[in-house]
Design a protein around this motif. Sequence first.
Motif, PDB file in Angstrom:
ATOM      1  N   ALA A  29       0.835  -1.211   0.000  1.00  0.00           N
ATOM      2  CA  ALA A  29       0.000   0.000   0.000  1.00  0.00           C
ATOM      3  C   ALA A  29       0.866   1.255   0.000  1.00  0.00           C
ATOM      4  CB  ALA A  29      -0.939  -0.014   1.208  1.00  0.00           C
ATOM      5  N   VAL A  30       1.920   1.252   0.817  1.00  0.00           N
ATOM      6  CA  VAL A  30       2.823   2.413   0.888  1.00  0.00           C
ATOM      7  C   VAL A  30       3.529   2.617  -0.455  1.00  0.00           C
ATOM      8  CG1 VAL A  30       4.947   3.305   1.941  1.00  0.00           C
ATOM      9  CG2 VAL A  30       3.182   2.278   3.377  1.00  0.00           C
ATOM     10  N   PHE A  31       4.017   1.526  -1.044  1.00  0.00           N
ATOM     11  CA  PHE A  31       4.722   1.611  -2.332  1.00  0.00           C
ATOM     12  C   PHE A  31       3.824   2.174  -3.433  1.00  0.00           C
ATOM     13  CE2 PHE A  31       5.251  -0.641  -6.443  1.00  0.00           C
ATOM     14  CZ  PHE A  31       6.378   0.045  -6.884  1.00  0.00           C
ATOM     15  N   PHE A  32       2.639   1.586  -3.583  1.00  0.00           N
ATOM     16  CA  PHE A  32       1.777   2.003  -4.692  1.00  0.00           C
ATOM     17  C   PHE A  32       1.120   3.357  -4.417  1.00  0.00           C
ATOM     18  CE2 PHE A  32      -1.662   1.201  -7.910  1.00  0.00           C
ATOM     19  CZ  PHE A  32      -0.809   0.936  -8.969  1.00  0.00           C
ATOM     20  N   GLY A  33       0.868   3.626  -3.135  1.00  0.00           N
ATOM     21  CA  GLY A  33       0.227   4.889  -2.792  1.00  0.00           C
ATOM     22  C   GLY A  33       1.152   6.088  -2.878  1.00  0.00           C
ATOM     23  N   TRP A  34       2.425   5.890  -2.467  1.00  0.00           N
ATOM     24  CA  TRP A  34       3.344   7.030  -2.322  1.00  0.00           C
ATOM     25  C   TRP A  34       4.496   7.045  -3.315  1.00  0.00           C
ATOM     26  CZ3 TRP A  34       2.119  10.997   0.851  1.00  0.00           C
ATOM     27  CH2 TRP A  34       1.148  10.777   1.820  1.00  0.00           C
ATOM     28  N   PHE A  35       4.913   5.890  -3.839  1.00  0.00           N
ATOM     29  CA  PHE A  35       6.123   5.830  -4.653  1.00  0.00           C
ATOM     30  C   PHE A  35       5.873   5.488  -6.122  1.00  0.00           C
ATOM     31  CE2 PHE A  35       7.538   5.377  -0.307  1.00  0.00           C
ATOM     32  CZ  PHE A  35       8.703   6.130  -0.270  1.00  0.00           C
ATOM     33  N   THR A  36       4.605   5.247  -6.476  1.00  0.00           N
ATOM     34  CA  THR A  36       4.251   4.978  -7.868  1.00  0.00           C
ATOM     35  C   THR A  36       3.612   6.238  -8.465  1.00  0.00           C
ATOM     36  OG1 THR A  36       3.847   2.650  -7.352  1.00  0.00           O
ATOM     37  CG2 THR A  36       2.926   3.476  -9.407  1.00  0.00           C
ATOM     38  N   THR A  37       3.974   6.555  -9.700  1.00  0.00           N
ATOM     39  CA  THR A  37       3.448   7.790 -10.303  1.00  0.00           C
ATOM     40  C   THR A  37       1.928   7.714 -10.469  1.00  0.00           C
ATOM     41  OG1 THR A  37       3.665   6.988 -12.583  1.00  0.00           O
ATOM     42  CG2 THR A  37       5.584   8.102 -11.613  1.00  0.00           C
ATOM     43  N   LYS A  38       1.295   8.875 -10.374  1.00  0.00           N
ATOM     44  CA  LYS A  38      -0.161   8.942 -10.505  1.00  0.00           C
ATOM     45  C   LYS A  38      -0.601   8.496 -11.895  1.00  0.00           C
ATOM     46  CE  LYS A  38      -4.108  11.958  -9.579  1.00  0.00           C
ATOM     47  NZ  LYS A  38      -4.571  13.320  -9.198  1.00  0.00           N
ATOM     48  N   LYS A  39       0.225   8.768 -12.911  1.00  0.00           N
ATOM     49  CA  LYS A  39      -0.124   8.400 -14.288  1.00  0.00           C
ATOM     50  C   LYS A  39      -0.262   6.891 -14.422  1.00  0.00           C
ATOM     51  CE  LYS A  39       1.311   8.959 -19.112  1.00  0.00           C
ATOM     52  NZ  LYS A  39       2.349   9.488 -20.025  1.00  0.00           N
ATOM     53  N   LYS A  50      -0.940   4.750 -12.065  1.00  0.00           N
ATOM     54  CA  LYS A  50      -2.126   4.336 -11.320  1.00  0.00           C
ATOM     55  C   LYS A  50      -3.398   4.611 -12.119  1.00  0.00           C
ATOM     56  CE  LYS A  50      -0.301   6.414  -7.614  1.00  0.00           C
ATOM     57  NZ  LYS A  50       0.023   6.893  -6.264  1.00  0.00           N
ATOM     58  N   GLU A  51      -3.463   5.754 -12.732  1.00  0.00           N
ATOM     59  CA  GLU A  51      -4.658   6.129 -13.505  1.00  0.00           C
ATOM     60  C   GLU A  51      -4.843   5.215 -14.714  1.00  0.00           C
ATOM     61  OE1 GLU A  51      -5.070  10.931 -12.622  1.00  0.00           O
ATOM     62  OE2 GLU A  51      -3.843  10.236 -14.302  1.00  0.00           O
ATOM     63  N   ILE A  52      -3.733   4.883 -15.395  1.00  0.00           N
ATOM     64  CA  ILE A  52      -3.812   4.029 -16.582  1.00  0.00           C
ATOM     65  C   ILE A  52      -4.270   2.618 -16.214  1.00  0.00           C
ATOM     66  CG2 ILE A  52      -2.454   2.863 -18.366  1.00  0.00           C
ATOM     67  CD1 ILE A  52      -0.713   5.410 -18.495  1.00  0.00           C
ATOM     68  N   GLU A  53      -3.639   2.033 -15.199  1.00  0.00           N
ATOM     69  CA  GLU A  53      -3.932   0.638 -14.849  1.00  0.00           C
ATOM     70  C   GLU A  53      -5.294   0.472 -14.186  1.00  0.00           C
ATOM     71  OE1 GLU A  53      -2.382  -1.841 -15.995  1.00  0.00           O
ATOM     72  OE2 GLU A  53      -0.839  -0.560 -16.872  1.00  0.00           O
ATOM     73  N   ILE A  54      -5.636   1.386 -13.294  1.00  0.00           N
ATOM     74  CA  ILE A  54      -6.900   1.241 -12.572  1.00  0.00           C
ATOM     75  C   ILE A  54      -8.071   1.636 -13.464  1.00  0.00           C
ATOM     76  CG2 ILE A  54      -8.234   2.060 -10.583  1.00  0.00           C
ATOM     77  CD1 ILE A  54      -5.543   2.307  -9.111  1.00  0.00           C
ATOM     78  N   GLY A  55      -7.879   2.687 -14.248  1.00  0.00           N
ATOM     79  CA  GLY A  55      -8.888   3.058 -15.238  1.00  0.00           C
ATOM     80  C   GLY A  55     -10.222   3.483 -14.666  1.00  0.00           C
ATOM     81  N   ASP A  72      -9.958   9.429  -6.609  1.00  0.00           N
ATOM     82  CA  ASP A  72      -9.434  10.163  -5.451  1.00  0.00           C
ATOM     83  C   ASP A  72      -9.768   9.440  -4.150  1.00  0.00           C
ATOM     84  OD1 ASP A  72      -8.403  12.085  -7.114  1.00  0.00           O
ATOM     85  OD2 ASP A  72     -10.065  13.498  -6.851  1.00  0.00           O
ATOM     86  N   PHE A  73     -10.964   8.846  -4.104  1.00  0.00           N
ATOM     87  CA  PHE A  73     -11.362   8.099  -2.900  1.00  0.00           C
ATOM     88  C   PHE A  73     -10.458   6.888  -2.711  1.00  0.00           C
ATOM     89  CE2 PHE A  73     -13.923   4.640  -0.991  1.00  0.00           C
ATOM     90  CZ  PHE A  73     -14.116   5.198   0.270  1.00  0.00           C
TER      91      PHE A  73
END
Length: 459
Positions: A410-420, A422-427, A435-436
């Motif tokens: 959670a810490v890695f993906f929340g804080w150390f992975t770029t927002k771009k 996250k947005e692409i993969e989660i969609g 944002d939630f």
Amino acid sequence: MSSSSSVTQEQWSSRYGFLLASVGFAVGLGNIWRFPYVTGQNGGSAFLFIYLAAALIIGLPLLITELSIGRRGKSSAPGSIVNVAEASGASRSWGLVGSLGVFCAFIILSYYSVMSGWTLDYFFRAASGSLEGITANESMKMFSALNNNPWKLLFWNTIIYLLVIFVVRQGVQAGIERAVKVLMPALFVILIVMMIYSAIAGDLIAATRFLLEPDFSKVTSSMIMQAVGQAFFSIGIGWGTLIVFGSYLPDDVSIPRSAVILIFADTFVALLAGFAIFPLVFGYGLTPTSGAGLAFETLPLAFGQMPGGAFFGALFFLLLITASLSSCIGIAESVVSWVSDKWNIERQKGILLTASMAWFLGIFSILSFGRWSDFYPLEFIPLFAGKTIFYSLDFLAANILLLIGSMLVAVFFGWFTTKKIKEIEIGIESPKWFDFWHFMIRFIVPLVLFIILVMAFVE
């Protein structure tokens, strides 16, 4: 770290195949054996409501996270995390978090397969009529005699691994997907048949009250910790398997939608198991708080007394075999993908090496049920005082490593992975929902897991 191993050469044939495999991995002894007895020990429906809240509030954001890391990383659990870290400009050392998950999965596989062997033994006992007319004392002696026979446990454990090797070595579509397309529908059919029979032969009203009328006065910090732990164990978060399953996921599959379906399917099976078991427990005057022996000491009494008990007893333990085998296949896949990736060896050799090592470690769990039942290897550590090898491994994996690994993911993906990324993969199309989820995975999930971990050490 090579990410172009055999792990990345295949994909699920469809979203349906992926969901069946994921549900097959998640739905196991944790739902059908562990969930009913833990629920029984913790007062029924109050525990169930907390479990559901934990699955949705903590489990769902983490499930979305693990699948996203896998699809982006296209490798084993450590390899996927390294690939995502490099794409985000973060340290490759985050791959160690994935290695922790694989180590945890390996430990769980080593003793989970032993418990799966119990189900094989009891299936043949039930089918042969050995449970007919059995008394409470005889049932306890039967289970004790099985655990005091290391050669028989080793035999059943070996059979389990031969089945796992046969499926996993054939790959994603030809092996895992083909197996779960048979195992999962069979599991649902058997569960529903058992539930209908249980409703007729047992006390459905008492079971319904027990499962659906909450008494929140029974809620304690220990209950909350166990409910969250059960949600993690049941869904399969923190093992690295869901990252690997995500690595086989086509780009056009919605991860959030798939995660929601997986959570609800897993919970639905747990509830079905509750309604298949507790009417018999109450109908035959058995105790719902009988603990881990519920399936192997208590229920055989009901099967021994009821009309058609041999058939329905065999059906129930066939259900446990189906659930446990599908989970063993999923757990093994997590370790095999890492072994193949790490040492750059072909899949067939990877599964043989994984199965051999887990089989060997399982011998120590087998011995801890019998000859070494009074041997407590970590007695000098307060947390492990009074725990045999089997219970030490289970506590280490389920109550410590799963929580630490999930918190770090959670810490890695929340804080150390770029927002771009996250947005692409989660969609998630809605910015508010994204944002939630982002707020939950950055702040709430790590904090809650940290608190639960501290509670575990304090208690």
